[in-house]
Design an enzyme around this catalytic site. Structure first.
Site, PDB file in Angstrom:
ATOM      1  N   ARG A   1      33.162 -34.777 103.363  1.00  0.00           N
ATOM      2  CA  ARG A   1      34.116 -35.529 103.510  1.00  0.00           C
ATOM      3  C   ARG A   1      34.879 -37.095 104.358  1.00  0.00           C
ATOM      4  O   ARG A   1      33.571 -36.933 105.768  1.00  0.00           O
ATOM      5  CB  ARG A   1      35.393 -33.976 103.863  1.00  0.00           C
ATOM      6  CG  ARG A   1      35.666 -34.152 102.914  1.00  0.00           C
ATOM      7  CD  ARG A   1      36.915 -34.717 101.562  1.00  0.00           C
ATOM      8  NE  ARG A   1      37.495 -33.427 100.648  1.00  0.00           N
ATOM      9  CZ  ARG A   1      36.138 -33.633  99.596  1.00  0.00           C
ATOM     10  NH1 ARG A   1      36.141 -33.807  98.866  1.00  0.00           N
ATOM     11  NH2 ARG A   1      37.549 -32.324  99.099  1.00  0.00           N
TER      12      ARG A   1
ATOM     13  N   HIS B   1      32.989 -41.784  96.372  1.00  0.00           N
ATOM     14  CA  HIS B   1      33.937 -40.598  96.346  1.00  0.00           C
ATOM     15  C   HIS B   1      33.493 -40.343  94.853  1.00  0.00           C
ATOM     16  O   HIS B   1      34.131 -39.928  93.947  1.00  0.00           O
ATOM     17  CB  HIS B   1      34.999 -39.974  96.635  1.00  0.00           C
ATOM     18  CG  HIS B   1      34.922 -39.429  97.051  1.00  0.00           C
ATOM     19  ND1 HIS B   1      36.091 -38.574  97.824  1.00  0.00           N
ATOM     20  CD2 HIS B   1      34.743 -37.326  96.504  1.00  0.00           C
ATOM     21  CE1 HIS B   1      36.363 -37.048  97.953  1.00  0.00           C
ATOM     22  NE2 HIS B   1      34.899 -36.261  97.349  1.00  0.00           N
TER      23      HIS B   1
HETATM   24  P1  NDP Z   1      31.191 -23.757 101.136  1.00  0.00           P
HETATM   25  O1  NDP Z   1      31.982 -23.698 101.668  1.00  0.00           O
HETATM   26  O2  NDP Z   1      30.360 -22.811  99.914  1.00  0.00           O
HETATM   27  O3  NDP Z   1      29.913 -23.886 102.094  1.00  0.00           O
HETATM   28  C1  NDP Z   1      30.735 -25.144 103.435  1.00  0.00           C
HETATM   29  C2  NDP Z   1      28.979 -24.790 104.289  1.00  0.00           C
HETATM   30  O4  NDP Z   1      29.515 -24.928 105.324  1.00  0.00           O
HETATM   31  C3  NDP Z   1      29.027 -23.193 104.836  1.00  0.00           C
HETATM   32  O5  NDP Z   1      26.603 -22.943 105.163  1.00  0.00           O
HETATM   33  C4  NDP Z   1      29.402 -23.529 106.158  1.00  0.00           C
HETATM   34  O6  NDP Z   1      28.414 -22.112 106.884  1.00  0.00           O
HETATM   35  C5  NDP Z   1      28.832 -24.254 106.782  1.00  0.00           C
HETATM   36  N1  NDP Z   1      30.228 -25.024 108.043  1.00  0.00           N
HETATM   37  C6  NDP Z   1      31.643 -24.913 107.715  1.00  0.00           C
HETATM   38  N2  NDP Z   1      32.087 -24.755 108.942  1.00  0.00           N
HETATM   39  C7  NDP Z   1      30.821 -24.897 109.899  1.00  0.00           C
HETATM   40  C8  NDP Z   1      31.131 -25.234 110.978  1.00  0.00           C
HETATM   41  N3  NDP Z   1      31.916 -25.406 111.530  1.00  0.00           N
HETATM   42  N4  NDP Z   1      29.790 -25.931 111.497  1.00  0.00           N
HETATM   43  C9  NDP Z   1      28.674 -25.084 110.856  1.00  0.00           C
HETATM   44  N5  NDP Z   1      28.281 -24.810 109.683  1.00  0.00           N
HETATM   45  C10 NDP Z   1      29.375 -24.977 109.115  1.00  0.00           C
HETATM   46  O7  NDP Z   1      30.869 -25.351 100.189  1.00  0.00           O
HETATM   47  P2  NDP Z   1      30.818 -26.066  99.330  1.00  0.00           P
HETATM   48  O8  NDP Z   1      29.019 -26.907  99.683  1.00  0.00           O
HETATM   49  O9  NDP Z   1      31.389 -25.947  97.945  1.00  0.00           O
HETATM   50  O10 NDP Z   1      31.654 -27.800  99.666  1.00  0.00           O
HETATM   51  C11 NDP Z   1      31.511 -28.261 100.336  1.00  0.00           C
HETATM   52  C12 NDP Z   1      31.939 -29.665 101.076  1.00  0.00           C
HETATM   53  O11 NDP Z   1      31.245 -30.901  99.896  1.00  0.00           O
HETATM   54  C13 NDP Z   1      33.300 -29.064 100.073  1.00  0.00           C
HETATM   55  O12 NDP Z   1      34.550 -28.862 101.668  1.00  0.00           O
HETATM   56  C14 NDP Z   1      34.133 -31.052 100.088  1.00  0.00           C
HETATM   57  O13 NDP Z   1      34.213 -31.690 101.472  1.00  0.00           O
HETATM   58  C15 NDP Z   1      32.913 -31.504  99.517  1.00  0.00           C
HETATM   59  N6  NDP Z   1      32.676 -32.110  98.778  1.00  0.00           N
HETATM   60  C16 NDP Z   1      32.452 -33.226  97.691  1.00  0.00           C
HETATM   61  C17 NDP Z   1      32.251 -34.301  96.550  1.00  0.00           C
HETATM   62  C18 NDP Z   1      32.325 -35.001  96.440  1.00  0.00           C
HETATM   63  O14 NDP Z   1      32.403 -35.579  95.234  1.00  0.00           O
HETATM   64  N7  NDP Z   1      31.929 -36.249  96.994  1.00  0.00           N
HETATM   65  C19 NDP Z   1      32.442 -32.739  95.780  1.00  0.00           C
HETATM   66  C20 NDP Z   1      32.799 -31.282  95.906  1.00  0.00           C
HETATM   67  C21 NDP Z   1      32.576 -30.934  97.286  1.00  0.00           C
HETATM   68  P3  NDP Z   1      28.826 -20.150 107.252  1.00  0.00           P
HETATM   69  O15 NDP Z   1      28.198 -20.255 105.317  1.00  0.00           O
HETATM   70  O16 NDP Z   1      28.706 -19.875 107.630  1.00  0.00           O
HETATM   71  O17 NDP Z   1      30.164 -20.533 106.504  1.00  0.00           O
HETATM   72  C1  OXD Z   2      35.459 -31.152  96.138  1.00  0.00           C
HETATM   73  C2  OXD Z   2      35.408 -33.000  95.895  1.00  0.00           C
HETATM   74  O1  OXD Z   2      35.866 -31.163  96.755  1.00  0.00           O
HETATM   75  O2  OXD Z   2      35.419 -33.929  94.865  1.00  0.00           O
HETATM   76  O3  OXD Z   2      34.998 -30.967  95.104  1.00  0.00           O
HETATM   77  O4  OXD Z   2      35.789 -34.105  97.048  1.00  0.00           O
END
Ligand code: NDP
Ligand code: OXD
Length: 320
Positions: free
Chosen positions: A236, A283
């Site tokens: 993000r 994005h």
């Molecule tokens: P998940 O919830 O599966 O994974 C998030 C990861 O981030 C986990 O490993 C989590 O740790 C880690 N995390 C969260 N907070 C912290 C912190 N404070 N310190 C260290 N690690 C942290 O999410 P997804 O993988 O499904 O998606 C991730 C992000 O990708 C979404 O939230 C979205 O913002 C972005 N996204 C962007 C898209 C785009 O087109 N650009 C499309 C889809 C998603 P833990 O495993 O320990 O919980």
């Molecule tokens: C998502 C995105 O969060 O598209 O899935 O950004």
């Protein structure tokens, strides 16, 4: 039996978020239930049991007194978490192979692009310059992935298969075969020191806002075979300090790929459009496919109504 209606609230503004396209897909998979594409003239808010949403207007969901589940139509829920009036019913986010694989493609593409010095080679071509540069093998490069969650774990696995060394960082400790995993604030610096190409796939929360800053960039591997470390952010825009990124392109960072920004669309006068070391995408790293995701929502509703558990429910205290 009359089944509770599903309300669609979609305010994407981009071509993938055409509410009509989503409505057509939901009509196909929710045969026995009314799918309301809002705003709709005639409906009773009390009939709505489910909402499938992308960036609803804050307060919009509070209008349904019998809401049982909110389905976010993307993986990131930061926009919803900012709505203080969000009803306290389960909030489900997207975690489907279709989206995960799209993000894996984006990450692999951009890691390879920087690793194989494509920006330099394209510039050489534009200038008619025949100037080969030594290409390191993938095994010489360490890719550090911030967020070893649904998306990060898949990308890590494929990068590792290509031959990169991969390290991961998450909130809780992970065990992933072949990947050196770091967790929490106390191991953050050790993770950064290993990293030549930093890939950010974190969710935007109170803890992660602004985490991509000059201090962090300065801790990346200064002896990177690439000359200087690289940043790829597809999480993000709120995760990145954009002034710090631009300032760090003086050599603290060798290049960046950014898919997300603090303001989207990026304003016409932003230096990100033209900076030679910036690869910008709108994005667009991982589109949410209406077919795959409407099926995912319909399956979850069927399981929920049969007494089963919902999957990928957001932990509201953590914010993701
Ligand atoms: P998940 O919830 O599966 O994974 C998030 C990861 O981030 C986990 O490993 C989590 O740790 C880690 N995390 C969260 N907070 C912290 C912190 N404070 N310190 C260290 N690690 C942290 O999410 P997804 O993988 O499904 O998606 C991730 C992000 O990708 C979404 O939230 C979205 O913002 C972005 N996204 C962007 C898209 C785009 O087109 N650009 C499309 C889809 C998603 P833990 O495993 O320990 O919980
Ligand atoms: C998502 C995105 O969060 O598209 O899935 O950004």
């Amino acid at each position: 039996m009359t089944r509770g209606a599903l309300a669609l609230l979609i305010h994407g503004g981009t071509d993938n978020w055409s509410p009509e396209r989503w409505k057509a897909r939901f009509d196909q998979v929710c045969h026995d239930r009314r799918v309301l594409q809002l705003p709709q003239a005639s409906f009773n808010p009390a009939d709505v049991h489910y909402a499938a949403v992308w960036k609803p207007v804050p307060g919009e969901l509070a209008a349904f007194p019998n809401l049982k589940v909110i389905f976010n139509l993307g993986a990131g829920v930061d926009a919803l978490m900012a709505d203080k009036t969000l009803p306290s019913v389960p909030l489900v986010r997207v975690a489907v192979d279709d989206l995960t694989n799209r993000m894996m493609e984006y990450v692999v593409l951009h890691v390879l692009m920087h690793h194989r010095q494509e920006p330099y080679l394209r510039e050489s071509q534009r200038n008619g310059r025949w100037a080969p540069k030594y290409q390191w093998p993938a095994s010489a490069i360490c890719v550090g992935i911030m967020g070893i969650g649904t998306l990060g774990a898949r990308a890590a696995h494929v990068l590792q298969q290509i031959g990169f060394r991969v390290v991961g960082w998450s909130r809780s400790r992970k065990q992933v075969e072949g990947i050196e995993c770091f967790a929490g604030g106390e191991q953050f610096d050790a993770f950064l020191r290993r990293t030549d190409i930093l890939v950010c796939l974190l969710p935007l929360t109170a803890d992660t806002r602004g985490i991509l800053n000059r201090d962090v960039f300065g801790k990346l591997n200064r002896a990177s075979p690439l000359g200087a470390p690289v940043l790829i952010n597809a999480g993000r825009g709120g995760l990145q300090n954009e002034a710090d990124i631009l300032a760090s392109l003086d050599g603290t960072l060798g290049g960046v790929s950014l898919d997300v920004f603090s303001r989207e669309p990026v304003p016409a006068d932003s230096p990100f459009w033209t900076h030679p070391k910036v690869v910008l995408t709108p994005h667009n790293a991982a589109d949410t496919d209406p077919g795959a995701i409407s099926r995912y929502v319909a399956e979850q509703i069927a399981r929920f109504e049969a007494g089963g558990a919902l999957e990928n429910v957001v932990d509201r205290a953590r914010g993701y």
